[in-house]
Design a protein around this motif. Structure first.
Motif, PDB file in Angstrom:
ATOM      1  N   UNK A  47       0.841  -1.189   0.000  1.00 15.23           N
ATOM      2  CA  UNK A  47       0.000   0.000   0.000  1.00 15.23           C
ATOM      3  C   UNK A  47       0.882   1.247   0.000  1.00 15.23           C
ATOM      4  N   UNK A  48       0.472   2.246  -0.725  1.00 13.73           N
ATOM      5  CA  UNK A  48       1.252   3.472  -0.819  1.00 13.73           C
ATOM      6  C   UNK A  48       1.046   4.331   0.413  1.00 13.73           C
ATOM      7  N   UNK A  49       2.141   4.861   0.906  1.00 12.82           N
ATOM      8  CA  UNK A  49       2.125   5.668   2.122  1.00 12.82           C
ATOM      9  C   UNK A  49       1.750   7.109   1.780  1.00 12.82           C
ATOM     10  N   UNK A  50       0.742   7.659   2.499  1.00 13.94           N
ATOM     11  CA  UNK A  50       0.242   9.008   2.219  1.00 13.94           C
ATOM     12  C   UNK A  50       0.423   9.976   3.392  1.00 13.94           C
ATOM     13  N   UNK A  51       0.696   9.473   4.588  1.00 18.99           N
ATOM     14  CA  UNK A  51       0.814  10.343   5.762  1.00 18.99           C
ATOM     15  C   UNK A  51       2.233  10.264   6.328  1.00 18.99           C
ATOM     16  N   UNK A  52       2.667  11.323   7.003  1.00 22.42           N
ATOM     17  CA  UNK A  52       4.011  11.348   7.592  1.00 22.42           C
ATOM     18  C   UNK A  52       4.075  10.497   8.857  1.00 22.42           C
ATOM     19  N   UNK A  53       5.276  10.303   9.338  1.00 25.98           N
ATOM     20  CA  UNK A  53       5.471   9.657  10.626  1.00 25.98           C
ATOM     21  C   UNK A  53       5.254  10.700  11.716  1.00 25.98           C
ATOM     22  N   UNK A  54       4.386  10.379  12.669  1.00 25.58           N
ATOM     23  CA  UNK A  54       4.125  11.298  13.783  1.00 25.58           C
ATOM     24  C   UNK A  54       5.161  11.031  14.868  1.00 25.58           C
ATOM     25  N   UNK A  55       5.919  12.065  15.196  1.00 22.96           N
ATOM     26  CA  UNK A  55       6.932  11.955  16.244  1.00 22.96           C
ATOM     27  C   UNK A  55       6.339  12.323  17.593  1.00 22.96           C
ATOM     28  N   UNK A  56       5.498  13.369  17.606  1.00 22.95           N
ATOM     29  CA  UNK A  56       4.921  13.834  18.866  1.00 22.95           C
ATOM     30  C   UNK A  56       3.634  14.607  18.575  1.00 22.95           C
ATOM     31  N   UNK A  57       2.703  14.566  19.538  1.00 21.22           N
ATOM     32  CA  UNK A  57       1.466  15.333  19.451  1.00 21.22           C
ATOM     33  C   UNK A  57       1.181  15.950  20.813  1.00 21.22           C
ATOM     34  N   UNK A  58       0.914  17.244  20.813  1.00 22.65           N
ATOM     35  CA  UNK A  58       0.468  17.935  22.025  1.00 22.65           C
ATOM     36  C   UNK A  58      -0.874  18.580  21.686  1.00 22.65           C
ATOM     37  N   UNK A  59      -1.862  18.374  22.549  1.00 22.67           N
ATOM     38  CA  UNK A  59      -3.172  18.959  22.284  1.00 22.67           C
ATOM     39  C   UNK A  59      -3.653  19.764  23.482  1.00 22.67           C
ATOM     40  N   UNK A  60      -4.395  20.797  23.162  1.00 25.20           N
ATOM     41  CA  UNK A  60      -5.111  21.595  24.150  1.00 25.20           C
ATOM     42  C   UNK A  60      -6.527  21.694  23.622  1.00 25.20           C
ATOM     43  N   UNK A  61      -7.352  22.498  24.247  1.00 23.59           N
ATOM     44  CA  UNK A  61      -8.757  22.572  23.865  1.00 23.59           C
ATOM     45  C   UNK A  61      -8.963  22.898  22.391  1.00 23.59           C
ATOM     46  N   UNK A  62      -8.274  23.902  21.884  1.00 27.18           N
ATOM     47  CA  UNK A  62      -8.494  24.316  20.499  1.00 27.18           C
ATOM     48  C   UNK A  62      -7.193  24.361  19.690  1.00 27.18           C
ATOM     49  N   UNK A  63      -6.156  23.710  20.188  1.00 21.84           N
ATOM     50  CA  UNK A  63      -4.872  23.721  19.502  1.00 21.84           C
ATOM     51  C   UNK A  63      -4.236  22.337  19.529  1.00 21.84           C
ATOM     52  N   UNK A  64      -3.610  21.975  18.433  1.00 18.16           N
ATOM     53  CA  UNK A  64      -2.819  20.749  18.365  1.00 18.16           C
ATOM     54  C   UNK A  64      -1.486  21.106  17.738  1.00 18.16           C
ATOM     55  N   UNK A  65      -0.416  20.556  18.304  1.00 22.93           N
ATOM     56  CA  UNK A  65       0.930  20.756  17.774  1.00 22.93           C
ATOM     57  C   UNK A  65       1.503  19.376  17.483  1.00 22.93           C
ATOM     58  N   UNK A  66       1.772  19.127  16.215  1.00 25.57           N
ATOM     59  CA  UNK A  66       2.284  17.836  15.787  1.00 25.57           C
ATOM     60  C   UNK A  66       3.706  17.999  15.267  1.00 25.57           C
TER      61      UNK A  66
END
Length: 119
Positions: free
Chosen positions: A1-20
């Protein structure tokens, strides 16, 4: 299968913000043919990822209603490590995104924009 998404190293989330923190792997399908001698991540892919991760981490609406502002300033190259910041304004139904990376002694903004989402 062909890869379409990056590798996620880290995710930080708050109520209305996400930092990936993402590794934009060189074997992504989106690099093929864009361009052979100077591969870079297409802008449409950057928009797609912003919407995909906003739905996943911020529970935004899935329906894309249009772009309001978009800037592509610096190319994202294969194997780059980038930060994607997503901010959701539920009262205006607007998602702001920014891709950036640390390069040597400076922070580089690759792209940024705002999109309208709805049901």
């Amino acid at each position: 299968m062909d890869k379409r998404k990056p590798t996620i190293i880290d995710v930080e989330t708050a109520e209305s913000e996400a930092i990936l923190t993402l590794k934009v792997d060189a074997d992504l399908l989106d690099f093929r043919g864009h361009f052979n001698h100077f591969p870079l991540l297409p802008g449409v892919t950057q928009i797609d990822w912003a919407l995909f991760y906003a739905v996943e981490y911020l529970d935004t609406p899935v329906t894309f209603k249009g772009m309001e502002v978009i800037k592509f300033q610096e190319p994202i190259r294969p194997d780059a490590k980038v930060t994607l910041v997503l901010n959701w304004d539920s009262s205006k139904h607007k998602l702001a995104f920014k891709y950036s990376s640390q390069q040597a002694d400076r922070m580089v903004v690759h792209s940024s924009g705002k999109m309208k989402l709805g049901e």
